[in-house]
Design a protein around this motif. Structure first.
Motif, short mmCIF file in Angstrom:
data_model
loop_
_atom_site.label_atom_id
_atom_site.label_comp_id
_atom_site.label_asym_id
_atom_site.label_seq_id
_atom_site.Cartn_x
_atom_site.Cartn_y
_atom_site.Cartn_z
N TYR A 171 -1.18 59.64 2.82
CA TYR A 171 -2.77 59.20 2.87
C TYR A 171 -3.13 58.88 4.19
O TYR A 171 -2.39 58.37 5.02
N TYR A 209 -6.32 63.07 -7.69
CA TYR A 209 -5.89 63.23 -6.45
C TYR A 209 -4.63 63.98 -6.33
O TYR A 209 -3.74 64.10 -7.42
N CYS A 212 -9.64 55.61 -1.41
CA CYS A 212 -8.74 56.49 -2.56
C CYS A 212 -8.51 55.92 -3.86
O CYS A 212 -8.92 56.43 -4.87
N GLU A 231 -13.47 60.90 4.65
CA GLU A 231 -13.31 61.76 3.60
C GLU A 231 -13.22 60.84 2.41
O GLU A 231 -13.79 60.91 1.14
N SER A 232 -12.47 59.73 2.55
CA SER A 232 -12.22 58.99 1.39
C SER A 232 -13.26 58.12 1.07
O SER A 232 -13.69 57.97 -0.06
N ASP A 283 -4.97 67.00 -0.51
CA ASP A 283 -4.48 66.64 0.88
C ASP A 283 -3.03 67.52 1.03
O ASP A 283 -2.36 67.22 0.05
N PRO A 343 -8.46 53.84 4.26
CA PRO A 343 -8.48 55.03 3.40
C PRO A 343 -7.63 55.10 1.91
O PRO A 343 -8.35 55.34 0.86
N GLN A 344 -6.72 54.21 2.12
CA GLN A 344 -5.96 54.25 0.66
C GLN A 344 -6.85 53.59 -0.15
O GLN A 344 -6.68 53.57 -1.49
N THR A 388 -7.34 63.35 3.37
CA THR A 388 -7.53 61.67 2.89
C THR A 388 -7.90 60.80 4.08
O THR A 388 -7.44 59.81 4.23
N HIS A 435 -9.76 65.40 -4.91
CA HIS A 435 -9.48 65.07 -3.50
C HIS A 435 -8.10 65.67 -3.37
O HIS A 435 -6.98 65.14 -4.18
#
Length: 591
Positions: free
Chosen positions: A42, A399, A389, A19-20, A37, A385-386, A15, A35
């Protein structure tokens, strides 16, 4: 039982920020995204940790030499997975995603203080764990559908814009709040000077701390671990950069808050720290630049704004160092320092065209959100990134954290078909992930080198204390402290939600020389900080360090033949670099 669907358009491993963003783009375009991880948090290498989580993260093995890949599941024969394979398929090793890109970690408490030290009084400021990006996630399917429709409507509205002032979040406006000219006002920062975008907010002004208050020690602040947000890859957003444009276009800015970076400093050859002018009025009121130099600087900055339309002016220097071009323009040594180290933030061997582009990006971002070219995400870069996501999840992305990854499945043509995870086959047309996941898929591991040296310091005061808590950027030339390259220093106050009041989080970043981060940055740290183990032993002339950490970040070299063994429908992402902005991230996403 495991109720994950079995078929997807793309499976994304890790993540991290790249990637996100890709996962969010695929999900929003209607693709079915899974997705995964292996971590319980994250962000991957882009994470922001509170202090307790940072200590847990440091509990892993971060002292080993770079070897090229993350930890993998034990080697097993194809027969062990035959129940998951179709005809002519075989399995490849896949990394678990455990972070092997951070090495040479060196942590120390400098001023621990008394065990009976009283915690510092604090106002009720929500910590990242109490108010995270995803706290207001839709609780029901109906709410998620409503949010998806809302985002879709916003994306089709051409007038959506952003307006930010120091201390405020990026808020949606009618899009007409910006200056009419993209370039002419950049040097002058007219919008900031006429009060349209004030650089300060009276509600955010912090009172000066009285000198007779007890000195800050580590034991006095360690119980406030929730209030710390320590970044693994601190970066700024250029106000007119590609990341801000992406946040606006995707409506992700609704999930985030930002604060303008308002204090810019540079370390001069005479050993003093000087503020960097950010507007025409700043230039002409500066005492560190003579009147003749002021006019020379304004003329040169005007050229930089439109350099790409004046090729004949620099054509002979395209392949030559930027410093030679500055000398050819007859800039004084003083102005060369400001342009090279404080505006372009490059070194003397930087090619001229790259230096001019860096100056242009800096100048074009002035005046959009106050008298500053940069924005900082409150609670840290790990919020980005959060947020992406969350956008992916809103549009149907699935996720799963803490998911064990066993093997990748390829067919006889070396085309990726699926991954095997916790006793289940998950099929997809594409696979995307970072080196900690995918290096093991190649017949020869990718070369891995130290790429960046980072230092994190918790100090008791600012470099230049003022009436307001400002986010500060300080640039230090390589020759000032015998560092391998330009050192960028980011100082974060409590107003950025990086730490409690009365202390500061300071990040030092430079390109690695191949040595450890401590060896690269220790001389710079000693130039800036006081490492006395007690307040009584300090003369008070420098910020006193309470805690510090050095670590090196590695990067892979994907330019060689090693990647030829990677399946064609498998995409490999890169690690965070040492650049100040996010431009390389957006370039990689677009590719």
């Amino acid at each position: 039982g495991d109720d994950l669907p079995e078929d997807y358009d793309i499976i994304v491993l890790g993540t991290g920020l790249i990637e996100s963003i890709v996962a969010a783009a695929c999900s929003r375009s209607g693709k079915k995204v899974l997705h995964l991880d292996g971590n319980m948090y994250y962000g991957g290498n882009w994470s922001t940790f509170n202090f307790r989580d940072l200590e847990e993260w440091l509990g892993g093995d971060t002292s080993a030499e770079p070897t090229g890949s993350g930890q993998a599941t034990p080697d097993c024969s194809t027969d062990d997975y035959c129940q998951f394979l179709k005809e002519n398929e075989t399995v490849l090793n896949i990394g678990s995603g455990c972070d092997g890109s951070v090495i040479d970690t060196d942590v120390a408490v400098i001023d621990r203080g008394s065990d009976s030290a009283q915690p510092l009084p604090q106002e009720a400021i929500p910590s990242q764990s109490e108010l995270s990006v995803c706290d207001d996630a839709p609780a029901t399917a109906e709410e998620m559908v409503a949010e998806q429709e809302s985002i879709s409507d916003d994306a089709n509205t051409e007038t959506t814009g952003l307006c930010a002032r120091e201390g405020d979040s990026l808020q949606e406006t009618d899009g007409n709040g910006h200056e009419d000219s993209e370039n002419s006002s950049a040097v002058e920062s007219a919008a900031a000077e006429d009060g349209e975008h004030p650089a300060g907010n009276s509600q955010n002004v912090q009172p000066n701390i009285e000198e007779d208050i007890q000195p800050v020690t580590w034991n006095a602040i360690k119980d406030d671990w929730r209030r710390f947000n320590i970044d693994m890859a601190p970066k700024f957003l250029f106000s007119r950069g590609a990341m801000v444009d992406l946040l606006i276009k995707s409506s992700i800015s609704r999930y985030l808050e930002f604060k303008a970076v308002t204090k810019f400093l540079t370390y001069l050859p005479n050993g003093t720290v000087q503020e960097v002018p950010q507007s025409r009025s700043d230039v002409f009121s500066s005492s560190s630049i003579s009147m003749v130099e002021k006019r020379m600087l304004m003329k040169f900055l005007s050229f930089c704004l439109e350099y790409d339309q004046q090729l004949t002016e620099y054509e002979a220097y395209i392949q030559k160092p930027f410093i030679e071009f500055l000398r050819a323009r007859r800039l004084t040594e003083n102005l060369q320092h400001f342009v090279l180290y404080a505006i372009a933030m490059k070194t003397e061997d930087t090619p001229t065209e790259e230096g001019l582009k860096a100056c242009q990006s800096y100048l074009q971002s002035l005046g959009r959100y106050g008298n500053s070219p940069f924005l900082w995400p409150l609670y840290g870069v790990g919020e980005l990134p959060q947020a992406f996501c969350r956008l992916c999840a809103v549009f149907g992305g699935i996720y799963v954290l803490r998911r064990r990854l066993d093997k990748a499945v390829v067919d006889a043509n070396n085309k990726f078909q699926a991954i095997i995870s916790e006793g289940k086959r998950l099929n997809a047309s594409w696979l995307l992930g970072g080196p900690s996941h995918l290096s093991n898929c190649m017949s020869t591991p990718l070369p891995t080198v130290r790429a960046g040296s980072r230092g994190v310091f918790i100090t008791d005061k600012s470099f230049k204390p003022g009436t307001a808590e400002s986010i500060t950027l300080l640039t230090i030339p390589p020759h000032a402290a015998n560092s391998p390259s330009l050192v960028k220093v980011i100082e974060l106050p409590s107003a950025s939600y990086a730490c409690p009041k009365r202390v500061f989080v300071v990040h030092l970043t430079c390109k690695s020389s191949g040595r450890t981060a401590k060896e690269d940055l220790e001389s710079t740290a000693e130039l800036l900080f006081d490492f006395s183990d007690t307040a009584d032993a300090s003369d008070g002339s420098k910020p006193r360090v309470l805690w510090r950490m050095y670590f090196s970040q590695t990067a892979i070299d994907a330019s060689g033949e090693e990647t030829a063994s990677l399946p064609g429908n498998v995409l490999l992402t890169s690690q965070p670099d040492t650049a100040l902005g996010f431009e390389s991230v957006i370039e990689e996403v677009n590719e």
